[in-house]
Design an enzyme around this catalytic site. Structure first.
Site, PDB file in Angstrom:
ATOM      1  N   GLU A 100       0.070   0.551  -9.723  1.00 27.04           N
ATOM      2  CA  GLU A 100       0.780   0.922  -8.499  1.00 27.04           C
ATOM      3  C   GLU A 100       0.394   2.327  -8.071  1.00 27.04           C
ATOM      4  OE1 GLU A 100       5.228   1.621  -6.589  1.00 27.04           O
ATOM      5  OE2 GLU A 100       5.044   0.759  -8.591  1.00 27.04           O
ATOM      6  N   HIS A 399       3.077   7.453   0.960  1.00 27.68           N
ATOM      7  CA  HIS A 399       2.189   6.344   0.614  1.00 27.68           C
ATOM      8  C   HIS A 399       0.979   6.311   1.544  1.00 27.68           C
ATOM      9  CE1 HIS A 399       4.296   3.982  -2.514  1.00 27.68           C
ATOM     10  NE2 HIS A 399       5.356   4.644  -2.067  1.00 27.68           N
TER      11      HIS A 399
END
Length: 404
Positions: A100, A399
């Site tokens: 991730e 992100h």
């Protein structure tokens, strides 16, 4: 024809089955043969899967069956951070294995803030691995008779259980009755081992005593009151493995400078998201992302990854204290060990060596407790970072900036 190829031929001829290859060749050759067979059957190239640093003999002996190779997961390091724990005491680097993107960056941001505040405190407040067999009785009268005998004869059960192990200690046995079913929740001190196998073998021995002395008949050695690898309120309340809490108090100016928000904003986000939102959703975990750090630490250090289910059973609390920020995370059932199982594999053992917790501790149990404390601080860092991102409306942009 190589030895591996000849084994594949024997499998195709029906002379051997895939799981029998180690009986006819060393573990490395068996894995190669099995990989060749899968390549041919699935028409794929597994050359990268066949490149690994693990000891095939060790892996196939303790960690895997029908081995064909290894899956590689990127490993990063978070920290360092100062931990003042009951067993962990000093600066630590925490290896985390994950696919991730942004997780390591998030945890490192949280740890950096904790470091600026002088480090975090952590304590294991309860420990004990459980196994809970279920018995059949004719009805409530026999159930009561069984429960009474168990409560009066824990020493006899302890003697039987501990005869199977040189390390484990039976701490207590808690009975539960549902109609004509009796559940006995055995709880063990397994020292530096995670201890599930130890608890299972020891409980099996004690069960024989229960059956010999009471009207109860064993139905299943695990009756799901343990509870292993499933969400369960009993683990949230009673704990399983190690119950551990980490906390930190961060000066208000550090919060504003490093997290770009305020203590009150983070506290409000935590209350409305982690507490109220989780309650409305009927969640057993009242936290932002504890499973992220638990899972990554489990993969890096050789823990049983399925027990992330219990490891995420955590509550995060945050409050403003005169402009400063107090934050804690309490993980009720963190099941970790530093000996046995996947901790013996080479890369996982190296990760434990990075932490300084590989193998058995002195005194016994201290390494596993220290590992639990450092993971808890890592989880706390992840909570702080995500809550701050949410409170400042920076989650999506973070992100995006990292290209995830």
């Amino acid at each position: 024809m190589t030895d591996a190829e000849s084994l594949v031929t024997r499998v195709r001829d029906g002379d051997l089955r895939l799981h029998e290859l180690e009986e006819h060749a060393d573990a490395e050759t068996a894995a190669t043969a099995r990989r060749l067979y899968v390549e041919q059957e699935a028409d794929v190239d597994l050359s990268v899967t066949g490149e690994y640093a693990l000891d095939a003999e060790q892996a196939s002996g303790s960690a895997i069956e029908n081995m064909i190779g290894a899956t590689q997961i990127p490993v990063g390091v978070a920290g360092p951070v100062e931990v003042a724990g009951g067993d962990a005491d000093g600066e630590y680097l925490l290896p985390l294995a994950t696919t991730e993107g942004a997780l390591l960056a998030s945890v490192n941001r949280g740890l950096s803030v904790i470091r600026s505040a002088g480090g975090a405190s952590a304590r294991v407040t309860k420990e004990g691995m459980t196994r809970a067999p279920v018995f059949r009785v004719d009805g409530v009268v026999e159930a009561a008779e069984t429960v009474e005998w168990v409560r009066e004869n824990v020493d006899a059960l302890r003697e039987a259980a501990e005869s199977t192990t040189s390390h484990g200690e039976l701490m207590d046995v808690t009975p539960y009755v549902v109609g004509d079913s009796v559940f006995l929740r055995f709880r063990y001190d397994t020292k530096d081992a995670m201890g599930m196998n130890m608890a299972t073998i020891a409980t099996e021995e004690a069960v024989g005593v229960v059956e010999a002395e009471t009207p109860a008949s064993l139905v299943a050695l695990s009756g799901n009151m343990c509870t292993d690898k499933k969400p369960a309120a009993i683990n949230a309340v009673e704990g399983r493995g190690r119950s551990v809490t980490a906390d930190v108090e961060i000066p208000g100016e550090v919060v504003e400078e490093r997290l770009h928000t305020t203590a009150s904003a983070i506290a409000e986000a935590n209350t409305r998201k982690n507490l109220v939102g989780s309650a409305k959703a009927g969640s057993l975990g009242f936290n932002a992302q504890a499973a992220n750090v638990v899972a990554a630490a489990f993969l890096a250090t050789g823990q049983d990854e399925a027990q992330v289910v219990e490891g995420a059973n955590a509550i995060t609390t945050v409050e403003e204290r005169d402009g400063d920020l107090y934050a804690s995370v309490s993980l009720a059932s963190l099941e970790v060990g530093t000996v046995g199982g996947g901790t013996k594999l080479s890369t996982q053992s190296e990760a434990l060596e990075v932490l300084g917790f590989a193998g058995g501790g002195d005194p016994p149990g201290s390494n596993a407790r220290a590992l639990a404390e450092v993971i808890a601080v890592g989880a706390l860092a992840g909570e702080l970072s995500l809550l701050a991102a949410l409170a400042s409306n920076h989650l999506a942009s973070a992100h995006e900036d990292l290209g995830r």
